[in-house]
Design an enzyme around this catalytic site. Structure first.
Site, mmCIF file in Angstrom:
data_model
loop_
_atom_site.group_PDB
_atom_site.id
_atom_site.type_symbol
_atom_site.label_atom_id
_atom_site.label_comp_id
_atom_site.label_asym_id
_atom_site.label_seq_id
_atom_site.Cartn_x
_atom_site.Cartn_y
_atom_site.Cartn_z
ATOM 1 N N HIS A 470 36.132 35.608 43.158
ATOM 2 C CA HIS A 470 35.761 36.079 41.813
ATOM 3 C C HIS A 470 34.973 35.027 41.028
ATOM 4 C CE1 HIS A 470 35.719 38.996 38.803
ATOM 5 N NE2 HIS A 470 37.005 39.209 38.589
ATOM 6 N N ASP A 474 31.410 39.257 40.734
ATOM 7 C CA ASP A 474 32.057 40.014 39.659
ATOM 8 C C ASP A 474 32.624 41.320 40.206
ATOM 9 O OD1 ASP A 474 31.405 38.096 37.755
ATOM 10 O OD2 ASP A 474 29.455 39.018 37.351
#
Length: 499
Positions: A470, A474
């Site tokens: 992450h 995204d």
């Protein structure tokens, strides 16, 4: 004459390194370009070769020291100062029995591969006094990535074993000494008489030498062992499984807690086996991945109706033309390649404060082996056809199961696919293979009721899982990636049209 050994150029923006390992000590003879030590930077590992032949002099920077570029590491005494080398050779020759009548031949650690500096001696197939043929396997080494078999460099008699089973050796170590020549024939009959009863002369498939040795030690009949190697070849791990099969499986203790006391009766029914270097590395890398990456998993499901229909329609023609079966992995590989082009951050990696985007797809295909999970890499998968992908998967999968993969074949991947469905997994969250930023988990195909055009129908469904870092991927990118994979598999014609 004295030659200085200095820190080489470490690379752009790298100003210092740590001395990790010295392969030589003062007084050792060295050849030109022989590896003296290994340095570690925050990016790469750097090997330092000898700039001249001679004798190792003073080591200025010890293991663990931090040094800058061009810093003095050690000195080498050239010319007459190299006199200790012949003495070492004389000692080697003296180690051979006088009755051998042959020359001494050193058995050295073979090339272990890039960045691999040490190995563990797992099994000796010969003992001192045994007669050996040239290229006959003497012992087996385990590194943190692969197993390496060491062949005899010449025919003769094994006169001395310098590295016993369980010992750790560096990449330039001497393992044993052979006495070659006419004297080698003297002990040949004795060596043949000592051959273990577990030898597999009556079988068409030769078992792993380490498996034969273990079966002889434990008194296990090969007929009672299920081989997992090529063509049913019995591997060392198969013997271990057979040896502990009757014992009840003990519940694993939490990793952070000490092992609970056990009764004498329970202890008698347990077996303690040291983790292989491969298993230790797998454990370390997986835990490092969890500790380093901001790992998150997103899920979707795919209707496999169209892929299964297309495969059933063309599988016979495909096999006839290309000589390989048409499986599901080529469809998934193609679908992932297609999705990675649209979401390039899933095919990228973090290097310090930089993001490195890959304009290629080196696809890692996770494969289970008797010794643990390995990930052979199919390079430039984005340039390959369905047939090329299937051939590469079949070939590398077979080599992985036989323990024949080289380290180069397991490095450089940019994305990974893991198929837990072959073991019956319905849902899982795969762990990233660092430094990659994405891994796709495939699962079992299961018939489930689905609503299609307002009607309930039975469809072959598979859950998909994408674990991603992450820090650079995204949620939108991760979901988009999975949706593109789903669309390509539910309508395979999109792959042909590049849609």
């Amino acid at each position: 004459m004295t030659t200085e050994v200095r820190v080489p150029t470490l690379g752009e923006s790298v100003t210092e390194a740590t001395v990790a390992t010295w392969f030589k000590k003062p007084g050792d003879a060295v050849a030109v370009d022989e590896m003296l030590c290994e340095l570690e930077t925050d990016k790469v590992t750097v090997e330092v070769p000898a700039p001249a032949a001679g004798t190792m002099g003073e080591i200025v920077a010890a293991e663990g020291d931090t040094v800058g570029v061009d810093a003095l590491l050690a000195t080498i005494v050239e010319g007459e100062g190299a006199a200790p080398a012949p003495k070492a050779e004389a000692k080697t020759e003296a180690a051979a029995p006088a009755s051998s009548g042959g020359a001494s031949v050193d058995v050295m650690v073979p090339t272990l591969g890039e960045s691999v500096t040490e190995a563990t001696v797992s099994t000796w197939f010969k003992k001192v006094g045994d007669s050996v043929a040239q290229d006959e396997m003497l012992c087996e080494l385990e590194t943190d990535k692969v197993s390496v078999e060491v062949p005899a460099p010449a025919a003769g008699v094994l006169t001395e074993i310098l590295a016993e089973e369980g010992s750790t050796v560096d990449a330039s170590a001497k393992l044993a000494i052979l006495s070659s020549g006419d004297g080698a024939a003297a002990s040949a009959p004795a060596a043949e008489a000592a051959a273990p009863a577990a030898a597999t002369a009556s079988k068409d498939v030769e078992n792993a030498p380490s498996a034969n040795k273990l079966m002889a030690e434990k008194g296990i009949d090969a007929a009672n062992v299920q081989g997992s190697g090529r063509d049913g070849r019995i591997m060392k791990e198969d013997v271990l499984k057979a040896a502990i099969a009757p014992a009840p499986a003990a519940a694993p203790a939490p990793a952070a807690a000490p092992r609970a006391p056990v009764s004498a009766d329970d202890a008698a029914r347990e077996e303690r086996v040291k983790m292989t270097r491969l298993r230790q590395t797998i454990a370390k890398r997986l835990k490092d991945s969890q500790n380093t990456a901001a790992m998150l998993t997103t899920y979707n499901e795919v209707d496999m109706t169209e892929v299964m229909a297309l495969r059933n329609e063309y599988k016979d023609l495909f096999l006839k033309k290309h000589g390989v079966k048409l499986g599901f992995m080529s469809f998934f590989t193609k679908a992932c390649v297609h999705a990675l082009k649209e979401v390039p951050e899933v095919n990228a990696e973090i290097d310090g404060t930089d993001i490195v985007y890959k304009n290629y797809v080196h696809m890692g295909i996770a494969a289970g082996t008797p010794t643990g999970l390995v990930v052979p890499v199919i390079r430039d998968a984005d340039q390959l056809s369905f047939a090329d992908i299937e051939k590469a998967i079949a070939e590398k999968g077979k080599r992985a199961r036989d323990g024949k993969l080289s380290m180069a074949e397991m490095q450089g991947g940019s994305f990974t696919i893991s198929n837990g469905g072959v073991y019956g997994s319905l849902m899982s969250s795969p762990i990233l293979n660092p430094p990659q930023s994405g891994i796709l988990g495939m699962h079992k195909i299961q018939d489930r009721p689905m609503v299609v055009n307002g009607e309930i129908v039975i469809r072959p469904m598979m859950y998909l899982a994408l674990s991603y870092d992450h820090r650079i991927v995204d949620g939108k990118g991760a979901v988009t990636f999975l949706v593109r994979v789903k669309e390509a598999l539910e309508d395979p014609r999109r792959l042909l049209m590049d849609l």
